[in-house]
Design an enzyme around this catalytic site. Structure first.
Site, PDB file in Angstrom:
ATOM      1  N   ARG A  36       0.722  -1.191   0.042  1.00 54.00           N
ATOM      2  CA  ARG A  36       0.016   0.022  -0.094  1.00 54.00           C
ATOM      3  C   ARG A  36       0.885   1.134  -0.119  1.00 54.00           C
ATOM      4  O   ARG A  36       0.474   2.085  -0.488  1.00 54.00           O
ATOM      5  CB  ARG A  36      -1.026  -0.117   1.109  1.00 54.00           C
ATOM      6  CG  ARG A  36      -2.143  -0.938   0.972  1.00 54.00           C
ATOM      7  CD  ARG A  36      -3.416  -0.321   1.941  1.00 54.00           C
ATOM      8  NE  ARG A  36      -4.517  -1.162   1.404  1.00 54.00           N
ATOM      9  CZ  ARG A  36      -5.491  -1.361   2.203  1.00 54.00           C
ATOM     10  NH1 ARG A  36      -5.530  -1.427   3.436  1.00 54.00           N
ATOM     11  NH2 ARG A  36      -6.503  -1.892   1.531  1.00 54.00           N
ATOM     12  N   LYS A 197     -18.833 -18.377  -0.242  1.00 53.64           N
ATOM     13  CA  LYS A 197     -20.042 -18.169  -0.030  1.00 53.64           C
ATOM     14  C   LYS A 197     -21.104 -17.176  -0.749  1.00 53.64           C
ATOM     15  O   LYS A 197     -20.594 -16.127  -1.365  1.00 53.64           O
ATOM     16  CB  LYS A 197     -20.113 -17.344   1.485  1.00 53.64           C
ATOM     17  CG  LYS A 197     -19.697 -18.379   2.784  1.00 53.64           C
ATOM     18  CD  LYS A 197     -20.092 -17.517   3.708  1.00 53.64           C
ATOM     19  CE  LYS A 197     -19.914 -18.655   5.142  1.00 53.64           C
ATOM     20  NZ  LYS A 197     -19.999 -17.940   6.400  1.00 53.64           N
ATOM     21  N   GLY A 354      -9.792  -9.592  -1.543  1.00 55.27           N
ATOM     22  CA  GLY A 354      -8.663 -10.274  -0.528  1.00 55.27           C
ATOM     23  C   GLY A 354      -8.036 -11.445  -1.066  1.00 55.27           C
ATOM     24  O   GLY A 354      -6.663 -11.390  -1.351  1.00 55.27           O
ATOM     25  N   GLY A 377     -12.876  -4.205   0.416  1.00 54.21           N
ATOM     26  CA  GLY A 377     -14.525  -3.591   0.497  1.00 54.21           C
ATOM     27  C   GLY A 377     -14.930  -2.709  -0.649  1.00 54.21           C
ATOM     28  O   GLY A 377     -15.979  -2.527  -1.142  1.00 54.21           O
TER      29      GLY A 377
HETATM   30  P1  ADP Z   1     -12.148 -12.909  -1.997  1.00 49.65           P
HETATM   31  O1  ADP Z   1     -11.306 -12.417  -0.717  1.00 49.65           O
HETATM   32  O2  ADP Z   1     -11.190 -12.586  -3.123  1.00 49.65           O
HETATM   33  O3  ADP Z   1     -13.562 -12.026  -2.227  1.00 49.65           O
HETATM   34  P2  ADP Z   1     -13.814 -15.131  -0.884  1.00 49.65           P
HETATM   35  O4  ADP Z   1     -13.403 -14.647   0.427  1.00 49.65           O
HETATM   36  O5  ADP Z   1     -15.120 -14.837  -1.308  1.00 49.65           O
HETATM   37  O6  ADP Z   1     -12.744 -14.295  -2.001  1.00 49.65           O
HETATM   38  O7  ADP Z   1     -13.456 -16.584  -1.277  1.00 49.65           O
HETATM   39  C1  ADP Z   1     -12.053 -17.119  -0.986  1.00 49.65           C
HETATM   40  C2  ADP Z   1     -12.326 -18.420  -0.256  1.00 49.65           C
HETATM   41  O8  ADP Z   1     -13.099 -19.289  -0.910  1.00 49.65           O
HETATM   42  C3  ADP Z   1     -10.953 -19.233   0.038  1.00 49.65           C
HETATM   43  O9  ADP Z   1     -10.628 -19.267   1.162  1.00 49.65           O
HETATM   44  C4  ADP Z   1     -11.167 -20.581  -0.519  1.00 49.65           C
HETATM   45  O10 ADP Z   1     -10.192 -21.390  -0.164  1.00 49.65           O
HETATM   46  C5  ADP Z   1     -12.413 -20.632  -0.487  1.00 49.65           C
HETATM   47  N1  ADP Z   1     -13.238 -21.537  -1.782  1.00 49.65           N
HETATM   48  C6  ADP Z   1     -13.104 -21.703  -2.843  1.00 49.65           C
HETATM   49  N2  ADP Z   1     -13.405 -22.771  -3.574  1.00 49.65           N
HETATM   50  C7  ADP Z   1     -14.119 -23.496  -2.599  1.00 49.65           C
HETATM   51  C8  ADP Z   1     -14.484 -24.815  -2.447  1.00 49.65           C
HETATM   52  N3  ADP Z   1     -14.882 -25.681  -3.343  1.00 49.65           N
HETATM   53  N4  ADP Z   1     -14.813 -25.339  -1.166  1.00 49.65           N
HETATM   54  C9  ADP Z   1     -14.440 -24.728   0.072  1.00 49.65           C
HETATM   55  N5  ADP Z   1     -13.849 -23.480  -0.061  1.00 49.65           N
HETATM   56  C10 ADP Z   1     -13.710 -22.926  -1.117  1.00 49.65           C
END
Ligand code: ADP
Ligand code: MG
Length: 402
Positions: A36, A197, A354, A377
């Site tokens: 950053r 999720k 993230g 965010g």
């Molecule tokens: P970002 O932080 O980039 O917005 P997210 O927090 O939504 O991304 O998602 C990332 C998480 O999703 C990671 O920790 C990854 O391990 C998990 N993930 C992705 N695919 C699966 C899966 N099939 N089963 C369990 N966890 C998963």
């Protein structure tokens, strides 16, 4: 871009208040990642080289509206000084006598970092008096903290009501990239939304479905969409309570002519641990006691085949549980193809989030995308179609000459 930039103002001799994001990760009292501060450096260097008196402010962590020596910005001032190769002064407070005296001592080209804005309760409540006090230190305001722009705080939004305001170079780059991705993008536009999720990304899905031509859903989110359509997902992570919501999103996509792309093969395992025995199966053949942990190779191959006709790609969320080998395979393969198409000049690619940033770094693709946002965010809120108060305040211009 509606906001004015450093191209629109002669800063020599002016006191310039820069809102930076010095909220860097710290572990055991040490700055763990300088990204950053490195990204901020060009704006500070440019202002200093042009003869401005540069006054940097930022929040750090959550001191709950009162001074907390453990959450001082002093180490960040030292890190900025090391990166710039120039002295950087420090003021013990972001307003009041300490700040005023430090500003008064600045000569043209000199740089000052003010103490944590969140040492004042008025920062997070966007208190007008705090905003006015900050503004009184300077002649103009430069916001270079896109990553804090989703918050209407005194140092992001309030201060812009009191001073002529401009986007810094980092803010400018971020806004330009995001406008290229979602504002008026070259089509077709593909969005990849994946991760763990559906519930955390409902607004994102709903906004993208209305704006992009192809929406790829991967990661554990895909499990919920497949499950909602009656596919037996075994022990896979999913949110069954969101089945109706997933079906609604699919229905909306149809009315908006947005093609939905879901995995048709997946890599499954009975245990979620590093390098377990795995199987690659079509989604109709997921064993009862197995979980889908990555998108399958045939699905990824088909996605890669689609890339040459895509002009713009938006990517949020790893396709699989990338932290645990070998479930980064799909993310890595797609990241490679996206990087190559971007370097070849056939694709504009913008990623953020993230875990997405971590996954694309590990894949070695981070430097090759058109833009990889570290804004977290704020990036997601922009992609959700929300108005970011810190950006809005720059575009609207200041209303109060005080
Ligand atoms: P970002 O932080 O980039 O917005 P997210 O927090 O939504 O991304 O998602 C990332 C998480 O999703 C990671 O920790 C990854 O391990 C998990 N993930 C992705 N695919 C699966 C899966 N099939 N089963 C369990 N966890 C998963
Ligand atoms: Mg995450």
């Amino acid at each position: 871009m509606a906001a004015k930039t450093l191209d629109d103002v002669a800063v020599s001799g002016l006191r310039v208040l820069v809102r930076a994001d010095l909220n860097v990760p710290v572990q055991n009292g040490q700055i763990a990642d300088l990204t950053r501060i490195e990204r901020l450096a060009p704006t500070i260097r440019e202002l200093s080289d042009k003869g401005a008196k540069v006054i940097v402010c930022s929040h750090f962590d959550r001191p709950n509206g009162k001074p907390d020596p453990a959450l001082s910005l002093r180490p960040m001032a030292a890190a900025l000084s090391a990166i710039l190769g120039k002295p950087v002064a420090f003021a013990e407070d972001c307003i009041g006598p300490a700040a005023e005296q430090a500003v008064a001592q600045l000569t043209d080209g000199e740089i000052l970092v003010l103490e944590n804005t969140r040492f004042h309760a008025g920062e997070e409540t966007n208190d007008a008096t705090l905003a006015a006090s900050l503004a009184s230190l300077a002649d103009i305001f430069v916001n270079d903290a896109f990553s804090a722009a989703h918050r209407a705080h005194a140092s992001t939004e309030g201060v812009a009501q009191n001073l002529p305001s401009y986007a810094g170079r980092l803010m400018q780059a971020e806004l330009t990239a995001l406008e290229a991705a979602l504002g008026n993008p070259a089509r077709p536009v593909m969005a990849i939304v994946a991760g763990s999720k559906v519930s955390t990304k409902l607004e994102l899905l709903n906004n993208l479905v209305a704006k992009v031509d192809i929406l790829v859903i991967g990661g554990a989110m895909a499990n919920t969409f497949l499950g909602a359509q009656g596919v037996n997902m075994g022990k896979s992570l999913q949110e069954k309570d969101l089945y109706p919501t997933a079906l609604e999103i699919l229905a909306t996509a149809k009315t908006k002519n947005c093609e939905i792309f879901l995995p048709f093969d997946v890599v499954v395992s009975e245990t979620f641990a590093p390098n377990p025995p795995t199987q690659t199966v079509v989604v109709d053949a997921i064993p009862e006691n197995a979980m889908a942990l990555d998108v399958g190779p045939r699905t990824v191959h088909e996605l890669i085949q689609k890339l040459p006709r895509i002009k713009t790609l938006i990517w949020n969320g790893p396709l699989g549980a990338f932290e645990t080998p070998p479930f980064a395979a799909a993310t890595n393969a797609l990241a490679d193809a996206v990087a190559n198409a971007t370097v070849a000049g056939t694709l504009i690619s913008v990623g953020g989030g993230g875990d997405t940033v971590s996954a694309l770094r590990l894949a070695g693709a981070a430097q090759k995308l058109t833009y990889l946002s570290s804004a977290g965010g704020a990036f997601l809120e922009w992609m959700e179609g929300k108005i970011l108060p810190g950006v809005e305040a720059l575009s609207a211009g200041f209303s109060n000459l005080g």
